[in-house]
Design a protein around this motif. Structure first.
Motif, PDB file in Angstrom:
ATOM      1  N   ALA A 290       0.825  -1.207   0.000  1.00  0.00           N
ATOM      2  CA  ALA A 290       0.000   0.000   0.000  1.00  0.00           C
ATOM      3  C   ALA A 290       0.859   1.256   0.000  1.00  0.00           C
ATOM      4  CB  ALA A 290      -0.931  -0.011   1.210  1.00  0.00           C
ATOM      5  N   LEU A 291       1.937   1.248   0.780  1.00  0.00           N
ATOM      6  CA  LEU A 291       2.815   2.418   0.817  1.00  0.00           C
ATOM      7  C   LEU A 291       3.555   2.596  -0.507  1.00  0.00           C
ATOM      8  CD1 LEU A 291       4.301   2.190   4.426  1.00  0.00           C
ATOM      9  CD2 LEU A 291       2.663   3.858   3.562  1.00  0.00           C
ATOM     10  N   PHE A 292       3.949   1.501  -1.128  1.00  0.00           N
ATOM     11  CA  PHE A 292       4.611   1.608  -2.434  1.00  0.00           C
ATOM     12  C   PHE A 292       3.686   2.273  -3.456  1.00  0.00           C
ATOM     13  CE2 PHE A 292       5.025  -0.356  -6.668  1.00  0.00           C
ATOM     14  CZ  PHE A 292       6.252   0.185  -7.035  1.00  0.00           C
ATOM     15  N   VAL A 293       2.444   1.829  -3.494  1.00  0.00           N
ATOM     16  CA  VAL A 293       1.488   2.409  -4.443  1.00  0.00           C
ATOM     17  C   VAL A 293       1.226   3.875  -4.115  1.00  0.00           C
ATOM     18  CG1 VAL A 293      -0.904   2.331  -5.242  1.00  0.00           C
ATOM     19  CG2 VAL A 293       0.401   0.216  -4.992  1.00  0.00           C
ATOM     20  N   THR A 294       1.039   4.164  -2.826  1.00  0.00           N
ATOM     21  CA  THR A 294       0.647   5.512  -2.417  1.00  0.00           C
ATOM     22  C   THR A 294       1.787   6.513  -2.525  1.00  0.00           C
ATOM     23  OG1 THR A 294      -0.965   4.571  -0.888  1.00  0.00           O
ATOM     24  CG2 THR A 294      -0.333   6.860  -0.531  1.00  0.00           C
ATOM     25  N   VAL A 295       2.961   6.131  -2.015  1.00  0.00           N
ATOM     26  CA  VAL A 295       4.067   7.077  -1.896  1.00  0.00           C
ATOM     27  C   VAL A 295       4.940   7.122  -3.148  1.00  0.00           C
ATOM     28  CG1 VAL A 295       6.138   7.626  -0.543  1.00  0.00           C
ATOM     29  CG2 VAL A 295       4.088   6.789   0.602  1.00  0.00           C
ATOM     30  N   THR A 296       4.984   6.008  -3.887  1.00  0.00           N
ATOM     31  CA  THR A 296       5.916   5.934  -5.016  1.00  0.00           C
ATOM     32  C   THR A 296       5.213   5.866  -6.359  1.00  0.00           C
ATOM     33  OG1 THR A 296       7.609   4.858  -3.663  1.00  0.00           O
ATOM     34  CG2 THR A 296       7.759   4.566  -6.044  1.00  0.00           C
ATOM     35  N   LEU A 297       4.357   4.855  -6.551  1.00  0.00           N
ATOM     36  CA  LEU A 297       3.827   4.596  -7.885  1.00  0.00           C
ATOM     37  C   LEU A 297       2.882   5.697  -8.360  1.00  0.00           C
ATOM     38  CD1 LEU A 297       3.766   2.636 -10.241  1.00  0.00           C
ATOM     39  CD2 LEU A 297       1.864   1.452  -9.127  1.00  0.00           C
ATOM     40  N   VAL A 298       1.932   6.095  -7.521  1.00  0.00           N
ATOM     41  CA  VAL A 298       0.957   7.109  -7.946  1.00  0.00           C
ATOM     42  C   VAL A 298       1.642   8.436  -8.278  1.00  0.00           C
ATOM     43  CG1 VAL A 298      -0.979   8.515  -7.155  1.00  0.00           C
ATOM     44  CG2 VAL A 298      -1.027   6.039  -6.830  1.00  0.00           C
ATOM     45  N   PRO A 299       2.521   8.974  -7.413  1.00  0.00           N
ATOM     46  CA  PRO A 299       3.204  10.217  -7.799  1.00  0.00           C
ATOM     47  C   PRO A 299       4.109  10.042  -9.028  1.00  0.00           C
ATOM     48  CG  PRO A 299       3.354   9.873  -5.426  1.00  0.00           C
ATOM     49  CD  PRO A 299       2.820   8.604  -6.023  1.00  0.00           C
ATOM     50  N   PHE A 300       4.745   8.877  -9.150  1.00  0.00           N
ATOM     51  CA  PHE A 300       5.648   8.658 -10.280  1.00  0.00           C
ATOM     52  C   PHE A 300       4.898   8.692 -11.611  1.00  0.00           C
ATOM     53  CE2 PHE A 300       7.709   5.915 -13.362  1.00  0.00           C
ATOM     54  CZ  PHE A 300       9.021   6.330 -13.327  1.00  0.00           C
ATOM     55  N   LEU A 301       3.705   8.113 -11.643  1.00  0.00           N
ATOM     56  CA  LEU A 301       2.952   8.076 -12.900  1.00  0.00           C
ATOM     57  C   LEU A 301       2.528   9.478 -13.351  1.00  0.00           C
ATOM     58  CD1 LEU A 301       0.733   4.908 -12.334  1.00  0.00           C
ATOM     59  CD2 LEU A 301       2.815   5.121 -13.713  1.00  0.00           C
ATOM     60  N   LYS A 302       2.359  10.392 -12.416  1.00  0.00           N
ATOM     61  CA  LYS A 302       2.004  11.769 -12.772  1.00  0.00           C
ATOM     62  C   LYS A 302       3.241  12.608 -13.044  1.00  0.00           C
ATOM     63  CE  LYS A 302      -0.448  15.520 -13.241  1.00  0.00           C
ATOM     64  NZ  LYS A 302      -1.257  15.765 -14.466  1.00  0.00           N
TER      65      LYS A 302
ATOM     66  N   LEU B 193      -1.720  14.144  -1.535  1.00  0.00           N
ATOM     67  CA  LEU B 193      -3.057  13.814  -2.040  1.00  0.00           C
ATOM     68  C   LEU B 193      -3.252  12.301  -2.113  1.00  0.00           C
ATOM     69  CD1 LEU B 193      -3.609  16.412  -4.906  1.00  0.00           C
ATOM     70  CD2 LEU B 193      -4.830  16.269  -2.727  1.00  0.00           C
ATOM     71  N   SER B 194      -2.245  11.592  -2.595  1.00  0.00           N
ATOM     72  CA  SER B 194      -2.349  10.141  -2.703  1.00  0.00           C
ATOM     73  C   SER B 194      -2.540   9.505  -1.328  1.00  0.00           C
ATOM     74  CB  SER B 194      -1.092   9.586  -3.377  1.00  0.00           C
ATOM     75  OG  SER B 194      -1.148   8.181  -3.480  1.00  0.00           O
ATOM     76  N   ALA B 195      -1.778   9.988  -0.330  1.00  0.00           N
ATOM     77  CA  ALA B 195      -1.913   9.441   1.021  1.00  0.00           C
ATOM     78  C   ALA B 195      -3.288   9.730   1.602  1.00  0.00           C
ATOM     79  CB  ALA B 195      -0.820  10.008   1.915  1.00  0.00           C
ATOM     80  N   LEU B 196      -3.788  10.954   1.420  1.00  0.00           N
ATOM     81  CA  LEU B 196      -5.100  11.310   1.953  1.00  0.00           C
ATOM     82  C   LEU B 196      -6.211  10.511   1.268  1.00  0.00           C
ATOM     83  CD1 LEU B 196      -4.745  15.195   2.299  1.00  0.00           C
ATOM     84  CD2 LEU B 196      -4.709  13.479   4.130  1.00  0.00           C
ATOM     85  N   LEU B 197      -6.101  10.354  -0.036  1.00  0.00           N
ATOM     86  CA  LEU B 197      -7.120   9.598  -0.760  1.00  0.00           C
ATOM     87  C   LEU B 197      -7.076   8.113  -0.385  1.00  0.00           C
ATOM     88  CD1 LEU B 197      -6.846  11.280  -4.278  1.00  0.00           C
ATOM     89  CD2 LEU B 197      -8.683  11.553  -2.596  1.00  0.00           C
ATOM     90  N   ALA B 198      -5.890   7.596  -0.136  1.00  0.00           N
ATOM     91  CA  ALA B 198      -5.779   6.200   0.306  1.00  0.00           C
ATOM     92  C   ALA B 198      -6.406   6.020   1.682  1.00  0.00           C
ATOM     93  CB  ALA B 198      -4.309   5.771   0.327  1.00  0.00           C
ATOM     94  N   ALA B 199      -6.173   6.987   2.573  1.00  0.00           N
ATOM     95  CA  ALA B 199      -6.796   6.919   3.896  1.00  0.00           C
ATOM     96  C   ALA B 199      -8.313   7.005   3.788  1.00  0.00           C
ATOM     97  CB  ALA B 199      -6.263   8.044   4.780  1.00  0.00           C
ATOM     98  N   GLY B 200      -8.796   7.877   2.904  1.00  0.00           N
ATOM     99  CA  GLY B 200     -10.236   7.973   2.697  1.00  0.00           C
ATOM    100  C   GLY B 200     -10.818   6.695   2.131  1.00  0.00           C
TER     101      GLY B 200
END
Length: 260
Positions: free
Chosen positions: A119-131, A158-165
């Motif tokens: 989950a942290l890899f997707v939230t902190v790394t992958l999502v920001p990297f794709l943008k 934003l990715s972290a907040l949306l993941a928490a939501g």
């Protein structure tokens, strides 16, 4: 009478114990990631620097102008940065693991570590990297460096907040629709919200004309590979260390006394 479980949970260690183990796992993961960065990333950096120097003219010498030599940057500098990055992320992931253990389902320490790490890899790394993917030297306007950094950090937040939501949404839906359907709905909501964030945030395209597309994508893939190896190694090592701290070894079997 039910036989005792071969493994039992030991008294919960303090968060400090898991924090130290997470930092140790992050240090080991950083060491592995450094090797990947040196083998995959640095040749692309050197190629990009060569293009930059060629574009600036024969009189431009990157190594002479830099306060730290290129060799030192690619070895001690890179190693120090990656190791510190691994230790910091390991500590943060360990604290998240402490919170998640027992709250996201009946998973053991190792499975929880794998889920948290993913989950942290997707939230902190992958999502920001794709943008906002990483760029090699000679790509990007130095005058916009602060703006690009701010946008990248904003994407992480934003990715972290949306993941928490999405996690809260899944927990609220679970009693009504079941865990599987709730997880699917939460995941879909997260993807949709990220897509909206991608559309609203400004894009950045500062690749100079004539820069080799193959070199650009090789550098970006190498950067993503370093992050993937870092998180994967951390998840495996920390899962092992967390299980050692949280699960007691099997109790020895008592010898059966022969009957006379």
């Amino acid at each position: 009478m039910n036989s005792p479980s071969p493994h039992s949970h030991s008294p919960s260690p303090s968060p400090r114990t898991l924090l130290l183990r997470g930092m140790l796992a992050g240090l080991l993961a950083g060491a592995v990631a450094f090797l990947v960065a040196y083998l995959l990333g640095e040749p692309r950096v050197d190629a990009a620097i060569a293009l930059e120097e060629a574009a600036a003219g024969a009189g431009h010498d990157h190594g002479a102008q830099a306060p730290v030599s290129r060799t030192l940057q690619a070895t001690a500098g890179l190693g120090t940065g990656v190791l510190l990055y691994g230790v910091a992320l390991g500590g943060i992931a360990a604290l998240v693991h402490c919170y998640a253990l027992g709250r996201i389902g009946r998973f053991g320490p190792r499975a929880t570590a794998a889920l948290v790490t993913g989950a942290l890899f997707v939230t902190v790394t992958l999502v920001p990297f794709l943008k906002y993917p990483a760029n090699p030297p000679a790509v990007g306007d130095p005058d916009t460096a602060a703006r690009r950094t701010a946008l990248y950090l904003l994407m992480i937040v934003l990715s972290a907040l949306l993941a928490a939501g999405a996690l809260l949404l899944g927990r609220r839906l679970a009693p009504a629709v079941g865990n599987w359907n709730a997880s699917a709905a939460a995941g879909a909501a997260f993807v949709a919200a990220i897509a909206v964030a991608y559309a609203l945030l400004p894009g950045i395209d500062e690749v100079p004309a004539g820069f080799p597309a193959s070199l650009l994508w090789e550098f970006r893939l190498a950067s993503l590979a370093v992050q993937t190896v870092l998180w994967a190694t951390f998840g495996l090592v920390f899962g092992f260390l967390a299980e050692r701290a949280l699960v007691s070894p099997p109790a020895p079997k008592k010898a059966v006394q022969p009957t006379s």
